[in-house]
Motif scaffolding. Structure first.
Motif, PDB file in Angstrom:
ATOM      1  N   PHE A 259     -28.912  56.692  70.569  1.00 32.74           N
ATOM      2  CA  PHE A 259     -27.553  57.186  70.756  1.00 32.74           C
ATOM      3  C   PHE A 259     -26.542  56.053  70.824  1.00 32.74           C
ATOM      4  O   PHE A 259     -25.383  56.232  70.425  1.00 32.74           O
ATOM      5  CB  PHE A 259     -27.477  58.063  72.004  1.00 32.74           C
ATOM      6  N   SER A 260     -26.959  54.882  71.291  1.00 35.22           N
ATOM      7  CA  SER A 260     -26.035  53.739  71.246  1.00 35.22           C
ATOM      8  C   SER A 260     -25.767  53.330  69.808  1.00 35.22           C
ATOM      9  O   SER A 260     -24.649  52.928  69.456  1.00 35.22           O
ATOM     10  CB  SER A 260     -26.603  52.560  72.043  1.00 35.22           C
ATOM     11  N   MET A 261     -26.780  53.446  68.939  1.00 33.10           N
ATOM     12  CA  MET A 261     -26.585  53.167  67.518  1.00 33.10           C
ATOM     13  C   MET A 261     -25.631  54.186  66.903  1.00 33.10           C
ATOM     14  O   MET A 261     -24.723  53.825  66.138  1.00 33.10           O
ATOM     15  CB  MET A 261     -27.929  53.173  66.794  1.00 33.10           C
ATOM     16  N   TYR A 262     -25.837  55.458  67.222  1.00 35.23           N
ATOM     17  CA  TYR A 262     -24.924  56.484  66.730  1.00 35.23           C
ATOM     18  C   TYR A 262     -23.488  56.176  67.168  1.00 35.23           C
ATOM     19  O   TYR A 262     -22.544  56.275  66.373  1.00 35.23           O
ATOM     20  CB  TYR A 262     -25.309  57.864  67.277  1.00 35.23           C
ATOM     21  N   GLU A 263     -23.335  55.844  68.444  1.00 32.74           N
ATOM     22  CA  GLU A 263     -22.002  55.582  68.995  1.00 32.74           C
ATOM     23  C   GLU A 263     -21.327  54.431  68.262  1.00 32.74           C
ATOM     24  O   GLU A 263     -20.137  54.496  67.920  1.00 32.74           O
ATOM     25  CB  GLU A 263     -22.113  55.259  70.482  1.00 32.74           C
TER      26      GLU A 263
ATOM     27  N   ARG B  66     -31.021  67.531  71.162  1.00 33.35           N
ATOM     28  CA  ARG B  66     -30.362  66.481  71.941  1.00 33.35           C
ATOM     29  C   ARG B  66     -29.417  65.657  71.071  1.00 33.35           C
ATOM     30  O   ARG B  66     -28.323  65.293  71.507  1.00 33.35           O
ATOM     31  CB  ARG B  66     -31.408  65.603  72.618  1.00 33.35           C
ATOM     32  N   ALA B  67     -29.842  65.371  69.833  1.00 31.55           N
ATOM     33  CA  ALA B  67     -28.970  64.621  68.929  1.00 31.55           C
ATOM     34  C   ALA B  67     -27.726  65.434  68.590  1.00 31.55           C
ATOM     35  O   ALA B  67     -26.603  64.908  68.565  1.00 31.55           O
ATOM     36  CB  ALA B  67     -29.731  64.251  67.660  1.00 31.55           C
ATOM     37  N   ARG B  68     -27.910  66.726  68.348  1.00 31.46           N
ATOM     38  CA  ARG B  68     -26.767  67.587  68.022  1.00 31.46           C
ATOM     39  C   ARG B  68     -25.778  67.638  69.180  1.00 31.46           C
ATOM     40  O   ARG B  68     -24.561  67.558  68.993  1.00 31.46           O
ATOM     41  CB  ARG B  68     -27.273  68.974  67.661  1.00 31.46           C
ATOM     42  N   ASP B  69     -26.261  67.766  70.405  1.00 25.50           N
ATOM     43  CA  ASP B  69     -25.368  67.830  71.560  1.00 25.50           C
ATOM     44  C   ASP B  69     -24.578  66.532  71.705  1.00 25.50           C
ATOM     45  O   ASP B  69     -23.376  66.548  72.005  1.00 25.50           O
ATOM     46  CB  ASP B  69     -26.165  68.105  72.831  1.00 25.50           C
ATOM     47  N   PHE B  70     -25.248  65.409  71.493  1.00 26.40           N
ATOM     48  CA  PHE B  70     -24.570  64.115  71.577  1.00 26.40           C
ATOM     49  C   PHE B  70     -23.449  64.031  70.547  1.00 26.40           C
ATOM     50  O   PHE B  70     -22.328  63.603  70.842  1.00 26.40           O
ATOM     51  CB  PHE B  70     -25.578  62.986  71.360  1.00 26.40           C
ATOM     52  N   LEU B  71     -23.739  64.462  69.322  1.00 25.07           N
ATOM     53  CA  LEU B  71     -22.760  64.365  68.241  1.00 25.07           C
ATOM     54  C   LEU B  71     -21.636  65.382  68.403  1.00 25.07           C
ATOM     55  O   LEU B  71     -20.468  65.090  68.119  1.00 25.07           O
ATOM     56  CB  LEU B  71     -23.453  64.544  66.893  1.00 25.07           C
ATOM     57  N   LYS B  72     -21.977  66.573  68.865  1.00 27.17           N
ATOM     58  CA  LYS B  72     -20.939  67.588  69.049  1.00 27.17           C
ATOM     59  C   LYS B  72     -19.906  67.134  70.065  1.00 27.17           C
ATOM     60  O   LYS B  72     -18.701  67.389  69.915  1.00 27.17           O
ATOM     61  CB  LYS B  72     -21.568  68.910  69.485  1.00 27.17           C
ATOM     62  N   ASP B  73     -20.355  66.445  71.104  1.00 29.41           N
ATOM     63  CA  ASP B  73     -19.428  65.920  72.108  1.00 29.41           C
ATOM     64  C   ASP B  73     -18.474  64.903  71.508  1.00 29.41           C
ATOM     65  O   ASP B  73     -17.434  64.601  72.102  1.00 29.41           O
ATOM     66  CB  ASP B  73     -20.203  65.281  73.255  1.00 29.41           C
ATOM     67  N   ARG B  74     -18.812  64.375  70.355  1.00 21.86           N
ATOM     68  CA  ARG B  74     -17.983  63.367  69.688  1.00 21.86           C
ATOM     69  C   ARG B  74     -17.369  63.920  68.401  1.00 21.86           C
ATOM     70  O   ARG B  74     -16.960  63.170  67.522  1.00 21.86           O
ATOM     71  CB  ARG B  74     -18.824  62.118  69.413  1.00 21.86           C
TER      72      ARG B  74
END
Length: 744
Positions: A285-289, A336-344
């Motif tokens: 998730f830090s890489m995604y960010e 979990r990946a979808r939730d992280f991305l949806k928040d962004r």
């Protein structure tokens, strides 16, 4: 017309007819090429001439509008025509405007904004878009319609066109795992993608981004956040979103190879991360960010998720490792990946495939996009019932080396279909059996194929993403050649076919041996350790004569006799290919760099043909040397040995020249593979699962690694000793072979 119609007929002969393909469009039959071909055209009988008396009239558009800049730039660049701005009303004016609802499509708002109307009539040309994107696409169609007459005049058909896409997402895939393109190369790719009305790029970055949170991941010289945002902004102006595509949680050797992340390796291997360790999510998730911050203006994110073979295999996962739980572990990661991305505010795309079981589709968030619509009817129906939208996935190359199988080829007594035909059928199937949101045209550089070899396949994807099954493979190919290279090129389909044939001979002519330098891989979907033996391509060294009588056991006879005959035929075809490419350098008005890449491949395959012939000829010299020795003609024997040595030397030197030429050409558009920057070296570690040809060397020398494995240089050293010993024993004077080299 005199160029297009014979080419179309030739293509029909080459490619055959695919059942259900449409006939040529009326625009095409009039000698005009547009890609994608517009859906609604009212064509008049007359043409009009475009010349310096024409000007452009922007209606309430800013002076720097991309449609205006594109119009004026490409007219100047392609045709030497400088347009002046004129005020309304004016005769011979190209009127550009945006008017919401100018074209009624009955489609979604995303598609509606891309619609345009183009009216070409005497004294007035009108290009109007429903939005900026529609105006931009109308300009692209107008520019492609311009036809150069033999006398140099520029013609346009009098016509009325209304056009809009079928699919709202039209993806091309840019894979940069095994190389890194220069910024100007990527901007050129964006320009041509925009000309073909592509609006999304799946940019597979892997380690070619700096990842500020974990800079050890980024390869030396990786794109900075500022550079990536610059590229994104360039695409957005041209109505293209560059969607970052980050491999995770599998295909993560580019991360897990680093000692800093060894504790996150799943089951102790570099291939996939241990998603049962919370620190894995922190890393991913830090890489995604990091990437999200460098791609402002993009509304989606591609979370690879493909080939996650062993989801949940680690002891910390807390449940038995089996088919059921493997699927559920995959679902957990996706959620979990979808939730992280949806928040962004990023919509998630993923490869929704193995190890997911169809019965678990209903557990997925229904706002993700499946990037790989397949042929499993049960899976398609389950996704559609659940509300998951899909992209039609087509791959424009497979595991072939050097050049893709774009076109059909004879395989024994049958005809093997090419990627163009296969993709066309997949797209036709999708229009009948599903309701896709868009298309995804994949092309990977794992097999060492240069991105310039993909454009024909990408063009077919662009055509069928805009108007599926509207034109045949033959027309799309012809339209592409005329637009991408310019209409004066000749025999480009033959060039593609010949490169394909040369590449297939290169690929098939090597012996395939178990690798002595690369360990077996970890596994695949069939299980750990199954089918993972590494193989290398090589050929045996020529025989070496023994003393005192120069006896030897020939190698390049018997089972290699057929290979030698094939190489002789391939060499003749390669000579013709080289001439065809050279001829088109003077004919092509666009994308000559593409021809440079093709020439580098032709030279490499041509060298390979001569390598095989030389190995056989070397042994002919050795046989002649032995026979001369039997007749006590020792001077002749030494001369034949020296000739064998010299032929090997010239083969090695030609390989070096060929490679240096290829390296020079390829590095015009990309950085040196595995480059060292500011004292930081690239960490080269093989993927634990995949056997990527392009990853066998850290640098570009993987292209000649099979030949280097023959060891001709060592063979020459051994032969040199034999030559001097034989000459001494038989009192024959022989100059040092270094002097022979200098004289040559």
């Amino acid at each position: 017309m005199t160029i297009l119609i014979p080419l179309f007929l030739a293509l029909t002969v080459f490619c055959g007819t695919i059942t259900g393909q449409p006939g040529p469009t009326e625009l095409f039959l009039r000698g005009y090429s547009v890609l994608p071909s517009p859906r609604k055209v009212e064509l008049q009988a007359e043409d009009l001439i475009l010349d310096a008396t024409w000007g452009y009239e922007p209606v309430r558009l800013p002076s720097g509008h991309i449609a205006i800049r594109t119009l004026t730039h490409d007219l100047k660049e392609w045709h030497g025509l400088s347009l002046r701005e004129v005020k309304s009303p004016a005769r011979n004016s190209i009127r550009l405007s945006v008017a919401k609802g100018a074209v009624q499509t009955g489609s979604s708002p995303e598609i509606e904004r891309e619609a345009y109307r183009l009216q070409i009539s005497p004294g007035r040309i009108e290009i109007v878009g429903n939005d900026d994107a529609g105006l931009f696409y109308g300009v692209q169609t107008f520019l492609q319609l311009i036809k150069v007459a033999p006398q140099g005049a520029l013609f346009l058909p009098q016509c009325a066109i209304e056009d809009w896409p079928t699919y709202s997402l039209r993806f091309l895939h840019w894979d940069t795992k095994h190389h890194q393109d220069r910024m100007q190369t990527l901007k050129r790719y964006l320009d041509w993608s925009a000309r073909f009305k592509v609006n999304r790029i799946g940019f597979e970055l892997e380690d070619k981004f700096e990842y500020p949170s974990n800079p050890v991941i980024g390869a030396p010289g990786a794109f900075t956040s500022a550079q990536l945002q610059e590229l994104v902004n360039y695409g957005l102006e041209r109505n293209i979103q560059i969607v970052p595509q980050i491999q995770s949680p599998a295909h993560m050797a580019y991360v897990l190879k680093h000692p800093e992340f060894a504790h996150l390796r799943s089951d102790g291997n570099n291939y996939q991360s241990n998603v049962c360790d919370p620190r894995t999510y922190e890393l991913i998730f830090s890489m995604y960010e990091d990437v999200i911050k460098a791609t402002k203006g993009v509304d989606s994110f591609f979370v690879s998720t493909d080939e996650y073979y062993y989801a949940g295999i680690d002891a910390g996962c807390g449940r038995p490792y089996n088919e059921e739980n493997r699927s559920l572990q995959w679902v957990d990661f996706v959620k979990r990946a979808r939730d992280f991305l949806k928040d962004r505010n990023r919509r998630m795309l993923a490869w929704v495939e193995y190890p997911l079981l169809n019965k678990h589709i209903g557990l997925l968030p229904n706002d993700i996009i499946n990037g790989v619509l397949g042929s499993d009817a049960e899976k398609i129906q389950a996704e559609e019932r659940h509300g998951i939208q899909q992209l039609v996935y087509v791959s424009m190359q497979g595991a072939e080396l050097l050049f893709p199988n774009h076109l059909p080829a004879v395989n024994g007594e049958s005809v093997r279909e090419g990627h163009l035909e296969s993709a066309w059928k997949s797209l036709a199937f999708a229009t009948r059996r599903a309701h896709p949101l868009g298309v995804y045209g994949a092309a990977w550089d794992d097999s060492g194929l240069h991105s310039e070899t993909f454009w024909l396949g990408w063009a077919l994807v662009a055509q069928n993403g805009w108007a599926p099954i509207h034109t045949s493979v033959e027309q799309t190919t012809s339209d592409f050649v005329n637009i991408y290279y310019g209409p004066q090129t000749s025999g480009m389909v033959d060039v593609y076919r010949s490169l394909q044939e040369q590449a297939r001979f290169f690929e098939s002519s090597w012996d395939r041996v178990v690798s002595r330098t690369r360990p077996a891989g970890y596994g695949n979907s069939y299980g750990k350790g199954i089918g993972t033996t590494r193989f290398d391509q090589t050929l045996p060294q020529p025989a070496l004569p023994s003393l005192p009588g120069l006896d030897f056991t020939p190698v390049y006879v018997g089972r290699y006799a057929k290979l030698t005959e094939q190489a002789r035929s391939s060499a003749l075809n390669n000579d013709r290919l080289m001439h065809q490419i050279a001829e088109n350098f003077s004919r092509a008005s666009r994308n000559r760099y593409n021809l440079e890449v093709f020439l580098s491949l032709a030279r490499l395959t041509g060298h390979h043909n001569h390598l095989i012939l030389s190995l056989g000829q070397i042994e002919s010299h050795l046989k002649a040397a032995r026979d001369a020795g039997i007749r006590n003609q020792h001077e002749d024997a030494v001369g034949r040995l020296v000739a064998a040595y010299d032929l090997a030397r010239r083969t090695v030197e030609d390989r070096r020249r060929t490679f240096e030429f290829l390296k020079h050409v390829w590095e015009k558009g990309r950085y040196a593979k595995g480059q060292e920057v500011a004292g930081r070296r690239f960490l080269h570690v093989l993927d634990d699962v995949k056997d990527h040809w392009a990853d066998r060397r850290a640098d570009l020398r993987y292209m000649v690694a099979p030949e280097e494995s023959i060891g001709l240089e060592q063979w020459m050293q051994n032969l040199e000793k034999i030559i001097h010993e034989y000459a001494t024993q038989n009192k024959v004077a022989v100059r040092p072979l270094e002097e022979v080299r200098l004289e040559d």
